[in-house]
Design an enzyme around this catalytic site. Structure first.
Site, PDB file in Angstrom:
ATOM      1  N   ARG A 113      30.144  32.052  40.915  1.00 19.95           N
ATOM      2  CA  ARG A 113      31.357  31.921  40.368  1.00 19.95           C
ATOM      3  C   ARG A 113      31.245  31.456  38.938  1.00 19.95           C
ATOM      4  NH1 ARG A 113      34.735  32.337  44.538  1.00 19.95           N
ATOM      5  NH2 ARG A 113      33.991  31.648  46.671  1.00 19.95           N
TER       6      ARG A 113
ATOM      7  N   GLU B 170      44.822  37.464  41.386  1.00 16.50           N
ATOM      8  CA  GLU B 170      43.725  37.560  42.468  1.00 16.50           C
ATOM      9  C   GLU B 170      42.438  38.228  41.500  1.00 16.50           C
ATOM     10  OE1 GLU B 170      42.469  36.915  44.897  1.00 16.50           O
ATOM     11  OE2 GLU B 170      42.462  38.628  46.558  1.00 16.50           O
ATOM     12  N   ASP B 171      41.215  37.866  42.113  1.00 13.12           N
ATOM     13  CA  ASP B 171      40.011  38.350  41.424  1.00 13.12           C
ATOM     14  C   ASP B 171      39.944  39.799  41.547  1.00 13.12           C
ATOM     15  OD1 ASP B 171      39.579  38.081  44.229  1.00 13.12           O
ATOM     16  OD2 ASP B 171      37.787  36.909  43.954  1.00 13.12           O
TER      17      ASP B 171
ATOM     18  N   ASP C 206      32.122  35.327  43.858  1.00 11.44           N
ATOM     19  CA  ASP C 206      30.804  34.698  44.539  1.00 11.44           C
ATOM     20  C   ASP C 206      30.058  35.594  45.711  1.00 11.44           C
ATOM     21  OD1 ASP C 206      32.821  34.909  46.608  1.00 11.44           O
ATOM     22  OD2 ASP C 206      31.558  33.659  47.772  1.00 11.44           O
TER      23      ASP C 206
ATOM     24  N   LYS D 101      38.898  47.902  42.657  1.00  5.12           N
ATOM     25  CA  LYS D 101      37.793  48.945  43.205  1.00  5.12           C
ATOM     26  C   LYS D 101      38.731  49.786  43.983  1.00  5.12           C
ATOM     27  CE  LYS D 101      34.036  45.872  44.506  1.00  5.12           C
ATOM     28  NZ  LYS D 101      33.380  45.346  45.771  1.00  5.12           N
TER      29      LYS D 101
ATOM     30  N   ASP E 212      40.483  45.135  46.549  1.00  2.00           N
ATOM     31  CA  ASP E 212      39.319  45.684  46.891  1.00  2.00           C
ATOM     32  C   ASP E 212      39.931  46.749  47.810  1.00  2.00           C
ATOM     33  OD1 ASP E 212      37.006  47.023  47.476  1.00  2.00           O
ATOM     34  OD2 ASP E 212      36.098  45.300  48.685  1.00  2.00           O
TER      35      ASP E 212
ATOM     36  N   LYS F 140      39.141  31.222  46.092  1.00  2.00           N
ATOM     37  CA  LYS F 140      38.728  30.532  44.864  1.00  2.00           C
ATOM     38  C   LYS F 140      38.477  31.530  43.912  1.00  2.00           C
ATOM     39  CE  LYS F 140      35.951  27.510  47.917  1.00  2.00           C
ATOM     40  NZ  LYS F 140      34.661  27.092  48.032  1.00  2.00           N
ATOM     41  N   GLY F 141      38.340  32.906  44.186  1.00  3.64           N
ATOM     42  CA  GLY F 141      37.733  33.690  43.292  1.00  3.64           C
ATOM     43  C   GLY F 141      38.702  33.907  41.993  1.00  3.64           C
TER      44      GLY F 141
ATOM     45  N   PHE G  63      29.194  45.811  44.418  1.00  2.54           N
ATOM     46  CA  PHE G  63      29.525  44.293  44.815  1.00  2.54           C
ATOM     47  C   PHE G  63      28.990  43.500  43.506  1.00  2.54           C
ATOM     48  CE2 PHE G  63      29.095  40.055  46.434  1.00  2.54           C
ATOM     49  CZ  PHE G  63      30.199  40.006  47.437  1.00  2.54           C
TER      50      PHE G  63
HETATM   51  P1  IMP Z   1      40.353  43.013  49.724  1.00  3.51           P
HETATM   52  O1  IMP Z   1      41.074  42.235  50.745  1.00  3.51           O
HETATM   53  O2  IMP Z   1      39.454  43.994  50.310  1.00  3.51           O
HETATM   54  O3  IMP Z   1      41.160  43.588  48.721  1.00  3.51           O
HETATM   55  O4  IMP Z   1      39.522  42.153  48.969  1.00  3.51           O
HETATM   56  C1  IMP Z   1      39.679  41.192  48.174  1.00  3.51           C
HETATM   57  C2  IMP Z   1      38.683  39.817  48.226  1.00  3.51           C
HETATM   58  O5  IMP Z   1      37.465  40.199  48.604  1.00  3.51           O
HETATM   59  C3  IMP Z   1      38.543  39.529  46.810  1.00  3.51           C
HETATM   60  O6  IMP Z   1      39.639  38.139  46.727  1.00  3.51           O
HETATM   61  C4  IMP Z   1      37.138  38.856  46.850  1.00  3.51           C
HETATM   62  O7  IMP Z   1      37.256  37.507  47.053  1.00  3.51           O
HETATM   63  C5  IMP Z   1      36.298  39.591  47.830  1.00  3.51           C
HETATM   64  N1  IMP Z   1      35.628  40.761  47.162  1.00  3.51           N
HETATM   65  C6  IMP Z   1      35.771  42.184  47.342  1.00  3.51           C
HETATM   66  N2  IMP Z   1      34.848  42.727  46.580  1.00  3.51           N
HETATM   67  C7  IMP Z   1      33.915  41.861  46.023  1.00  3.51           C
HETATM   68  C8  IMP Z   1      32.999  41.772  45.043  1.00  3.51           C
HETATM   69  O8  IMP Z   1      32.364  42.814  44.837  1.00  3.51           O
HETATM   70  N3  IMP Z   1      32.543  40.421  44.874  1.00  3.51           N
HETATM   71  C9  IMP Z   1      32.833  39.353  45.222  1.00  3.51           C
HETATM   72  N4  IMP Z   1      33.985  39.326  45.986  1.00  3.51           N
HETATM   73  C10 IMP Z   1      34.412  40.333  46.527  1.00  3.51           C
HETATM   74 MG    MG Z   2      35.445  35.769  47.855  1.00  2.00          MG
END
Ligand code: IMP
Ligand code: MG
Length: 169
Positions: free
Chosen positions: A160, A93-94, A154, A126, A97, A37-38, A147
């Site tokens: 959100r 994508e939000d 969220d 990040k 990370d 949803k992000g 974070f």
């Molecule tokens: P990844 O798979 O580790 O790249 O993470 C991506 C997902 O983790 C994103 O779609 C976010 O929903 C969640 N996420 C990562 N860091 C944060 C943060 O700082 N705040 C909120 N959601 C996060």
């Molecule tokens: Mg999330």
């Protein structure tokens, strides 16, 4: 709650990205996919700043996080509804990370839905936590390993709706 990226800064950056994409796509038909949803707020702000009559939209949903930690295992919990085979796709994508979510999504969409191309548009990057070798095409802001919540993101499904990015203590 401390403000980390102000609403005005976000607006300005989103318009810059939207205009870059607008130039790139011209009159070509493209499909924008929001990873729920992000990304919804970023997604809609980008879309309304692209001047084009040839954009289709669709949604996919993944799950990986509980609280502040990624489980490292990405599940697709809702799939696309359009047939995007042979189409040019922008995946929105939000946060980029660890990169596990985007990596999984790109591989899944390529194999199962067979688009002609996939470009990636992420609001926040990040880089310090990256676990995959992947480059994204458009980035809103590069941030430290903190974070964040707001603008779609969220903490346990809350915050959100904030129009800015905040740090949660
Ligand atoms: P990844 O798979 O580790 O790249 O993470 C991506 C997902 O983790 C994103 O779609 C976010 O929903 C969640 N996420 C990562 N860091 C944060 C943060 O700082 N705040 C909120 N959601 C996060
Ligand atoms: Mg999330």
């Amino acid at each position: 709650m401390k403000i980390y990226i102000k609403e005005e800064e976000i607006k300005k950056r989103v318009i810059e990205i939207a205009k870059d994409i607008e130039k790139e796509i011209g009159n070509k038909e493209v499909v924008f996919i929001s990873n729920l949803k992000g990304s919804i707020i970023f997604f809609s702000d980008i879309l309304r700043n692209i001047n084009s009559e040839n954009i289709l939209i669709d949604f996919i949903a993944t799950e990986s996080y509980t609280g502040k930690e990624s489980s490292g295992e990405i599940k697709i919990i809702k799939d696309l509804s359009l047939d995007i085979s042979g189409k040019d796709v922008y995946l929105v994508e939000d946060i980029f990370d660890t990169g596990l979510t985007l990596n999984t999504l790109i591989n899944y969409i390529r194999e199962v839905h067979k688009p002609s191309s996939i470009k990636t548009v992420v609001f926040l990057d990040k880089p310090s936590r990256r676990r995959v070798n992947l480059e994204v095409d458009y980035v809103g802001f590069v941030i430290e390993d903190k974070f964040v919540v707001g603008y779609g993101m969220d903490y346990n499904e809350k915050y959100r709706n904030l129009p800015y990015i905040a740090l949660i203590d």
